[in-house]
Design a protein around this motif. Structure first.
Motif, PDB file in Angstrom:
ATOM      1  N   MET A 231      -8.367   9.256   4.079  1.00 13.07           N
ATOM      2  CA  MET A 231      -7.721   8.056   3.562  1.00 13.07           C
ATOM      3  C   MET A 231      -6.276   8.294   3.139  1.00 13.07           C
ATOM      4  N   ASN A 232      -5.852   9.539   2.979  1.00  8.39           N
ATOM      5  CA  ASN A 232      -4.423   9.740   2.717  1.00  8.39           C
ATOM      6  C   ASN A 232      -3.593   9.621   3.998  1.00  8.39           C
ATOM      7  N   ASP A 233      -4.291   9.368   5.130  1.00 12.68           N
ATOM      8  CA  ASP A 233      -3.610   9.078   6.397  1.00 12.68           C
ATOM      9  C   ASP A 233      -3.537   7.575   6.671  1.00 12.68           C
ATOM     10  N   TYR A 234      -4.046   6.762   5.775  1.00  9.23           N
ATOM     11  CA  TYR A 234      -4.209   5.328   6.042  1.00  9.23           C
ATOM     12  C   TYR A 234      -2.890   4.669   6.435  1.00  9.23           C
ATOM     13  N   GLN A 235      -1.839   4.868   5.636  1.00  9.40           N
ATOM     14  CA  GLN A 235      -0.551   4.216   5.907  1.00  9.40           C
ATOM     15  C   GLN A 235       0.042   4.716   7.228  1.00  9.40           C
ATOM     16  N   MET A 236      -0.166   5.985   7.548  1.00 11.18           N
ATOM     17  CA  MET A 236       0.339   6.538   8.804  1.00 11.18           C
ATOM     18  C   MET A 236      -0.373   5.908  10.004  1.00 11.18           C
ATOM     19  N   ILE A 237      -1.687   5.821   9.939  1.00 12.50           N
ATOM     20  CA  ILE A 237      -2.464   5.226  11.029  1.00 12.50           C
ATOM     21  C   ILE A 237      -2.111   3.749  11.184  1.00 12.50           C
ATOM     22  N   GLU A 238      -1.877   3.086  10.077  1.00 15.69           N
ATOM     23  CA  GLU A 238      -1.540   1.662  10.092  1.00 15.69           C
ATOM     24  C   GLU A 238      -0.133   1.422  10.647  1.00 15.69           C
ATOM     25  N   GLU A 239       0.814   2.298  10.326  1.00 12.97           N
ATOM     26  CA  GLU A 239       2.223   2.089  10.665  1.00 12.97           C
ATOM     27  C   GLU A 239       2.545   2.483  12.107  1.00 12.97           C
ATOM     28  N   ALA A 240       1.940   3.546  12.595  1.00 14.86           N
ATOM     29  CA  ALA A 240       2.268   4.037  13.935  1.00 14.86           C
ATOM     30  C   ALA A 240       1.873   3.009  14.996  1.00 14.86           C
ATOM     31  N   ALA A 241       2.581   3.038  16.103  1.00 15.34           N
ATOM     32  CA  ALA A 241       2.262   2.117  17.196  1.00 15.34           C
ATOM     33  C   ALA A 241       0.846   2.356  17.711  1.00 15.34           C
ATOM     34  N   CYS A 242       0.427   3.622  17.704  1.00 18.76           N
ATOM     35  CA  CYS A 242      -0.943   3.970  18.089  1.00 18.76           C
ATOM     36  C   CYS A 242      -1.526   4.903  17.044  1.00 18.76           C
ATOM     37  N   GLY A 243      -2.514   4.444  16.304  1.00 23.48           N
ATOM     38  CA  GLY A 243      -3.169   5.252  15.283  1.00 23.48           C
ATOM     39  C   GLY A 243      -4.499   5.763  15.798  1.00 23.48           C
ATOM     40  N   VAL A 244      -4.658   7.087  15.834  1.00 25.10           N
ATOM     41  CA  VAL A 244      -5.873   7.716  16.364  1.00 25.10           C
ATOM     42  C   VAL A 244      -6.599   8.419  15.216  1.00 25.10           C
ATOM     43  N   VAL A 245      -7.881   8.145  15.078  1.00 24.72           N
ATOM     44  CA  VAL A 245      -8.682   8.754  14.020  1.00 24.72           C
ATOM     45  C   VAL A 245      -9.731   9.671  14.645  1.00 24.72           C
ATOM     46  N   MET A 246      -9.943  10.812  14.001  1.00 26.32           N
ATOM     47  CA  MET A 246     -10.894  11.800  14.484  1.00 26.32           C
ATOM     48  C   MET A 246     -12.329  11.298  14.304  1.00 26.32           C
ATOM     49  N   ALA A 247     -13.230  11.793  15.140  1.00 24.01           N
ATOM     50  CA  ALA A 247     -14.641  11.426  15.014  1.00 24.01           C
ATOM     51  C   ALA A 247     -15.199  11.814  13.649  1.00 24.01           C
ATOM     52  N   ASN A 248     -14.651  12.880  13.064  1.00 25.33           N
ATOM     53  CA  ASN A 248     -15.070  13.313  11.735  1.00 25.33           C
ATOM     54  C   ASN A 248     -14.338  12.571  10.618  1.00 25.33           C
ATOM     55  N   GLY A 249     -13.581  11.523  10.979  1.00 24.58           N
ATOM     56  CA  GLY A 249     -12.761  10.806   9.997  1.00 24.58           C
ATOM     57  C   GLY A 249     -13.538   9.843   9.118  1.00 24.58           C
ATOM     58  N   ASP A 250     -12.850   9.364   8.093  1.00 25.08           N
ATOM     59  CA  ASP A 250     -13.421   8.405   7.146  1.00 25.08           C
ATOM     60  C   ASP A 250     -13.706   7.079   7.863  1.00 25.08           C
ATOM     61  N   PRO A 251     -14.875   6.474   7.641  1.00 27.98           N
ATOM     62  CA  PRO A 251     -15.209   5.203   8.291  1.00 27.98           C
ATOM     63  C   PRO A 251     -14.191   4.096   8.013  1.00 27.98           C
ATOM     64  N   GLN A 252     -13.617   4.069   6.800  1.00 23.97           N
ATOM     65  CA  GLN A 252     -12.613   3.048   6.486  1.00 23.97           C
ATOM     66  C   GLN A 252     -11.358   3.234   7.334  1.00 23.97           C
ATOM     67  N   LEU A 253     -11.047   4.474   7.655  1.00 26.01           N
ATOM     68  CA  LEU A 253      -9.884   4.747   8.485  1.00 26.01           C
ATOM     69  C   LEU A 253     -10.160   4.353   9.934  1.00 26.01           C
ATOM     70  N   LYS A 254     -11.365   4.640  10.389  1.00 26.86           N
ATOM     71  CA  LYS A 254     -11.738   4.260  11.751  1.00 26.86           C
ATOM     72  C   LYS A 254     -11.647   2.745  11.950  1.00 26.86           C
ATOM     73  N   ALA A 255     -11.881   2.003  10.874  1.00 27.91           N
ATOM     74  CA  ALA A 255     -11.883   0.537  10.975  1.00 27.91           C
ATOM     75  C   ALA A 255     -10.514  -0.021  11.343  1.00 27.91           C
ATOM     76  N   ILE A 256      -9.422   0.714  11.053  1.00 31.51           N
ATOM     77  CA  ILE A 256      -8.084   0.210  11.378  1.00 31.51           C
ATOM     78  C   ILE A 256      -7.467   0.967  12.547  1.00 31.51           C
ATOM     79  N   ALA A 257      -8.216   1.907  13.136  1.00 30.89           N
ATOM     80  CA  ALA A 257      -7.670   2.749  14.196  1.00 30.89           C
ATOM     81  C   ALA A 257      -7.522   1.982  15.509  1.00 30.89           C
ATOM     82  N   ASP A 258      -6.523   2.382  16.284  1.00 36.06           N
ATOM     83  CA  ASP A 258      -6.409   1.884  17.654  1.00 36.06           C
ATOM     84  C   ASP A 258      -7.346   2.648  18.584  1.00 36.06           C
TER      85      ASP A 258
END
Length: 279
Positions: A231-258
């Protein structure tokens, strides 16, 4: 294809729990650079806390201290610390609550008195999560670590604060007290015995760093890609043109991932870069 700026979190993204960046990941990032793309580490760690296994990874820059400290080709181009009054008020509240805290300075970290016992493991903590394991390793190395009594606020500005609470209710109180002033991040708890997280600047975070770096390099935000897992990657994933989240990532982060890629153990970053035809 236009050249991309690729921003990579470290822990849980390219660095597995065993502490070594895989050779295939290093080679994949090297190939991306050979093709003209630029590679940036984008981490919550301060520069002095970067892992040894990154030393032989060729980079174009480092975004450290959760976006408050930006280095491009070896030059420190941006550094922003927390407002001193905000910091003082925050520490007063944490002291009153008896919350363990760690001030993460640019060159050194400072641990609250109660935190020393926890991080030295003289007081057992069940169910340590990876972030706590990392803090214990750093504390017991004593490398650039001091107790809070050695901190001099005039000489050592602080960009970020980590904390540990002992109950879900305490965690809720911290969130309620600081949600307007900070991005309040919690790491997944392994038990109800403690909750640990970070207070991250609203004006200098991983998201603002991605945009600032793209503008500084005149690359355009549309050419940014970010990989993260927590979740400390949230703003980065949200801001980048393409946000990629790892399979081992937080479910809340996956919810906003491209996109969602394979786990850090499976070298997900490299596999996703191949799918994107960047390597």
């Amino acid at each position: 294809m236009e050249k991309k700026l690729i921003f990579l979190d470290i822990d849980g993204t390219i660095l597995p729990l065993d502490g070594e960046v895989h050779r295939t990941v290093k080679e994949g990032l090297q190939e991306a650079r050979r093709r003209g793309h630029q590679i940036f580490i984008c981490t919550g760690r301060s520069p002095h806390m970067l892992p040894e296994s990154l030393k032989d990874v060729e980079l174009d820059g480092i975004v450290a201290s959760a976006g408050s400290d930006i280095w491009i080709r070896g030059e420190n181009v941006l550094r922003e610390s927390l407002d001193r009054r905000l910091l003082e008020d925050t520490l007063e509240f944490l002291e009153q609550m008896e919350v363990i805290y760690i001030l993460e300075g640019f060159e050194r970290v400072y641990v609250s008195k109660s935190g020393e016992n926890i991080l030295s493991e003289s007081v057992p903590v069940p169910g340590d999560n990876p972030e706590i394991v990392r803090w214990k390793t750093l504390f017991n190395s004593r490398k650039n670590v001091g107790d809070i009594e050695t901190w001099r606020k005039e000489q050592a500005p602080i960009p970020k604060i980590s904390f540990i609470t002992w109950s879900r209710e305490e965690a809720k109180r911290v969130y309620g007290a600081f949600k307007e002033m900070f991005h309040v991040v919690f790491f997944p708890p392994r038990s109800d015995c403690f909750f640990n997280g970070e207070l991250i600047s609203r004006t200098a975070n991983k998201g603002t760093a991605v945009r600032w770096t793209a503008e500084y390099l005149k690359a355009g935000i549309q050419n940014t890609i970010a990989f993260g897992d927590s979740m400390n990657d949230y703003q980065m994933i949200e801001e980048a043109a393409c946000g990629v989240v790892m399979a081992n990532g937080d479910p809340q982060l996956k919810a906003i991932a491209d996109r969602v890629c394979e786990s850090v153990e499976e070298d997900g970053v490299v596999k996703e870069l191949k799918r994107m035809e960047l390597i």
